[in-house]
Design a protein around this motif. Sequence first.
Motif, PDB file in Angstrom:
ATOM      1  N   LEU A  96      -2.628 -40.485  -5.267  1.00 29.63           N
ATOM      2  CA  LEU A  96      -3.815 -40.881  -6.026  1.00 29.63           C
ATOM      3  C   LEU A  96      -4.928 -41.384  -5.113  1.00 29.63           C
ATOM      4  CD1 LEU A  96      -2.075 -42.646  -9.054  1.00 29.63           C
ATOM      5  CD2 LEU A  96      -3.303 -40.465  -9.086  1.00 29.63           C
ATOM      6  N   LYS A  97      -4.652 -41.431  -3.807  1.00 27.12           N
ATOM      7  CA  LYS A  97      -5.643 -41.775  -2.784  1.00 27.12           C
ATOM      8  C   LYS A  97      -6.310 -43.126  -3.069  1.00 27.12           C
ATOM      9  CE  LYS A  97      -4.771 -37.924  -0.710  1.00 27.12           C
ATOM     10  NZ  LYS A  97      -3.875 -37.975   0.485  1.00 27.12           N
ATOM     11  N   VAL A  98      -5.473 -44.141  -3.279  1.00 27.36           N
ATOM     12  CA  VAL A  98      -5.993 -45.463  -3.609  1.00 27.36           C
ATOM     13  C   VAL A  98      -5.733 -46.454  -2.480  1.00 27.36           C
ATOM     14  CG1 VAL A  98      -5.777 -45.128  -6.093  1.00 27.36           C
ATOM     15  CG2 VAL A  98      -3.836 -46.076  -4.814  1.00 27.36           C
ATOM     16  N   ASP A  99      -6.457 -47.563  -2.546  1.00 26.92           N
ATOM     17  CA  ASP A  99      -6.233 -48.671  -1.612  1.00 26.92           C
ATOM     18  C   ASP A  99      -5.203 -49.646  -2.158  1.00 26.92           C
ATOM     19  OD1 ASP A  99      -8.515 -47.861   0.069  1.00 26.92           O
ATOM     20  OD2 ASP A  99      -9.750 -48.591  -1.600  1.00 26.92           O
ATOM     21  N   ALA A 100      -5.078 -49.680  -3.484  1.00 24.53           N
ATOM     22  CA  ALA A 100      -4.251 -50.720  -4.094  1.00 24.53           C
ATOM     23  C   ALA A 100      -3.594 -50.202  -5.366  1.00 24.53           C
ATOM     24  CB  ALA A 100      -5.096 -51.944  -4.419  1.00 24.53           C
ATOM     25  N   GLN A 101      -2.439 -50.818  -5.691  1.00 30.09           N
ATOM     26  CA  GLN A 101      -1.785 -50.577  -6.969  1.00 30.09           C
ATOM     27  C   GLN A 101      -1.745 -51.902  -7.731  1.00 30.09           C
ATOM     28  OE1 GLN A 101       2.374 -48.919  -9.006  1.00 30.09           O
ATOM     29  NE2 GLN A 101       2.172 -48.848  -6.784  1.00 30.09           N
ATOM     30  N   GLY A 137       0.221 -44.937   4.725  1.00 30.79           N
ATOM     31  CA  GLY A 137      -0.140 -46.333   4.945  1.00 30.79           C
ATOM     32  C   GLY A 137       0.341 -47.288   3.860  1.00 30.79           C
ATOM     33  N   LYS A 138       0.393 -48.571   4.220  1.00 32.24           N
ATOM     34  CA  LYS A 138       0.711 -49.616   3.247  1.00 32.24           C
ATOM     35  C   LYS A 138      -0.494 -49.870   2.351  1.00 32.24           C
ATOM     36  CE  LYS A 138       3.934 -52.237   6.177  1.00 32.24           C
ATOM     37  NZ  LYS A 138       4.230 -53.567   6.752  1.00 32.24           N
ATOM     38  N   ARG A 139      -0.224 -50.097   1.089  1.00 31.43           N
ATOM     39  CA  ARG A 139      -1.290 -50.401   0.153  1.00 31.43           C
ATOM     40  C   ARG A 139      -1.301 -51.882  -0.210  1.00 31.43           C
ATOM     41  NH1 ARG A 139      -1.030 -44.927   1.285  1.00 31.43           N
ATOM     42  NH2 ARG A 139      -2.787 -43.877   0.265  1.00 31.43           N
ATOM     43  N   ILE A 140      -2.413 -52.287  -0.814  1.00 32.78           N
ATOM     44  CA  ILE A 140      -2.540 -53.624  -1.386  1.00 32.78           C
ATOM     45  C   ILE A 140      -1.831 -53.623  -2.731  1.00 32.78           C
ATOM     46  CG2 ILE A 140      -4.204 -55.295  -2.311  1.00 32.78           C
ATOM     47  CD1 ILE A 140      -6.261 -53.789  -0.371  1.00 32.78           C
ATOM     48  N   HIS A 141      -1.238 -54.757  -3.111  1.00 40.14           N
ATOM     49  CA  HIS A 141      -0.575 -54.843  -4.414  1.00 40.14           C
ATOM     50  C   HIS A 141      -1.050 -56.083  -5.164  1.00 40.14           C
ATOM     51  CE1 HIS A 141       2.101 -52.033  -2.226  1.00 40.14           C
ATOM     52  NE2 HIS A 141       2.064 -51.447  -3.398  1.00 40.14           N
ATOM     53  N   LEU A 142      -1.547 -55.833  -6.356  1.00 41.65           N
ATOM     54  CA  LEU A 142      -2.143 -56.850  -7.216  1.00 41.65           C
ATOM     55  C   LEU A 142      -1.235 -57.050  -8.422  1.00 41.65           C
ATOM     56  CD1 LEU A 142      -5.697 -55.237  -7.171  1.00 41.65           C
ATOM     57  CD2 LEU A 142      -4.899 -57.075  -5.672  1.00 41.65           C
ATOM     58  N   MET A 143      -0.755 -58.276  -8.648  1.00 41.51           N
ATOM     59  CA  MET A 143       0.267 -58.504  -9.676  1.00 41.51           C
ATOM     60  C   MET A 143      -0.164 -59.504 -10.735  1.00 41.51           C
ATOM     61  SD  MET A 143       3.653 -58.444  -7.260  1.00 41.51           S
ATOM     62  CE  MET A 143       2.770 -58.607  -5.703  1.00 41.51           C
ATOM     63  N   ASN A 144      -0.162 -59.033 -11.962  1.00 43.60           N
ATOM     64  CA  ASN A 144      -0.403 -59.879 -13.131  1.00 43.60           C
ATOM     65  C   ASN A 144       0.854 -60.677 -13.466  1.00 43.60           C
ATOM     66  OD1 ASN A 144      -2.914 -59.928 -14.287  1.00 43.60           O
ATOM     67  ND2 ASN A 144      -2.520 -58.387 -15.833  1.00 43.60           N
ATOM     68  N   PRO A 145       0.709 -61.872 -14.048  1.00 43.72           N
ATOM     69  CA  PRO A 145       1.889 -62.574 -14.571  1.00 43.72           C
ATOM     70  C   PRO A 145       2.411 -61.841 -15.797  1.00 43.72           C
ATOM     71  CG  PRO A 145      -0.108 -63.718 -15.208  1.00 43.72           C
ATOM     72  CD  PRO A 145      -0.532 -62.621 -14.278  1.00 43.72           C
ATOM     73  N   MET A 146       3.686 -62.073 -16.133  1.00 41.76           N
ATOM     74  CA  MET A 146       4.270 -61.506 -17.348  1.00 41.76           C
ATOM     75  C   MET A 146       4.041 -62.476 -18.497  1.00 41.76           C
ATOM     76  SD  MET A 146       5.267 -58.691 -16.192  1.00 41.76           S
ATOM     77  CE  MET A 146       6.049 -58.082 -17.685  1.00 41.76           C
ATOM     78  N   VAL A 147       3.331 -62.026 -19.512  1.00 40.22           N
ATOM     79  CA  VAL A 147       3.053 -62.876 -20.672  1.00 40.22           C
ATOM     80  C   VAL A 147       4.279 -62.892 -21.580  1.00 40.22           C
ATOM     81  CG1 VAL A 147       1.618 -63.144 -22.726  1.00 40.22           C
ATOM     82  CG2 VAL A 147       0.588 -62.437 -20.562  1.00 40.22           C
TER      83      VAL A 147
END
Length: 547
Positions: A184-189, A212-222
């Motif tokens: 998907l040619k992204v910087d982050a998931q 390459g390694k990507r950035i990972h952005l994580m939401n809390p689980m509601v």
Amino acid sequence: MASADASACSALSTEEKVQLITRNLQEVIGEEKVREIVAQRDLQLYWGTATTGRPHVAYFVPLCKIADFLRAGCKVTILFADLHALLDNMKAPWDLVAKRVQYYEVIIKSMLESIGVPLDKLHFVKGTSYQLSKEYTLDVFRLSTSVTLHDAKKAGAEVVKQVDRPLLSSILYPLLQALDEEYLKVDAQFGGVDQRKIFTFAQENLPGIGYGKRIHLMNPMVPGLTGGKMSSSDADSKIDMLDSADDVKSKIRKAFCEEGNIAENGVLMFVKYVLIPVSGKEEFVIERLEKHGGNLIFPNFEALEQAFGKKEVYPLDLKNAVTATLNRLMEPIRQKFATSAELQELLLSAYPEAAKASAAAGEGGAKGGAKGGAANVTREVDFSRLNVRVGRILSVEKHPEADKLYIEKIDLGEEEPRTVVSGLVGRIPPEGLQDHNVAVLCNLKPANMKGVKSHAMVMCAVAEDGTTEILEPSADCKPGDRIFVEGFEPDKVGEPDEVLNPKKKVWEQVQVDLKTNGECSATYKDKPWLTALGPVRAKSVQGAAIR
């Protein structure tokens, strides 16, 4: 609108963009890299959703965060992960996957529109549009040569459905999710914190095949409405996007929202992660009649949380406010389906079992989710007809008019404990019941027992010699948690009966197939009873009838 958003974004500093991207997230792997990229160009990221069970209101949580990403100028791709839905232990059979992708696309886009997110700034992709290519398939094989079975299973442990004999497909799941970052040619998931093991798996293994390694952005689980994770397979833990206004009110009224409890409060967290961000304002208003003290206005979520923790906000007032606001968000989506025969047909074809139950209830496809009673006229007689819940016994006392009866007060996660009369005197001592989690059959018709009305039944294992033991879910289960059997979940066969009709002998017909197995687990037709935290067991009796 789009040009105004673009102008506002261009006026943001690098730090303001980073703050928008990372606010309300539980964890960020690679925050410095985020800062480096947004200082030079727009961050490119994706969010994927496997097209399995019907989307519910918890999907507003990632979608609200996607609105933040767009405000920060990010380029966002939404992946409808149809192949993943098949790989996750066949949660979506192949013949239904295409229709479910269509359903997801309609619902997700409708939810985004309801919270004011412009669709023209998003890119939508179906997984099989690239995951079946020669290049992608070869990369799956390349990655499989460097990943151990242990690491693949560990990576998917929080996301992929766990079974005793896992299929090979479920082992492939995290490999594909890792490769999606490259293709998907992204910087982050972006995803929930339950995805963390897959994210770290991608960081550790993609460089091994040259990516390459990507950035990972994580939401809390509601938390769900019953206190655990909001799940499509537990109808009472979630609100379907097509639930009626009355259904929404009923489910939120039953939701776990203990006075003063701010730790595992799904109602409170929904305010934080959805209702306040959607409003565009920091303040939150609980509307009340003047005779009840008038409106409560909180300048921000922290003030609301603090007041609730101090028991200055009554749970019912909070529930009423959430119900009203949520119904306003959902109404355009309900109307869109109610006025479109094409969309109703799409629902029927994507989720035939749940839709049949809904239609039998007289609500049709546009309502979604059966209400019980009437839905079961044409239903099979099986475990799904029973409303079995985790209950915590708060008190036990002898019936004043009957020597062999106890009167118990049982917390079922409702506003008031239920009174239950049980014929367990002489079989189980009071201390064997007091403060225990038990399995409770909640939809029997209330019965008058020696002057005391009983509103449920404590389910027990009874051996041939008369030995009687309660059926205990995990001590960590919350009152009101659903007890289910795989293959008979509400999203597959419909909701339990509102009240079991004594004339139809539903309970009696199901009861003959209930027993404990060699591990003392409660079973229905040899399939174990389950909660979200594991099986339900007697202490020692095996091969015992359950009644």
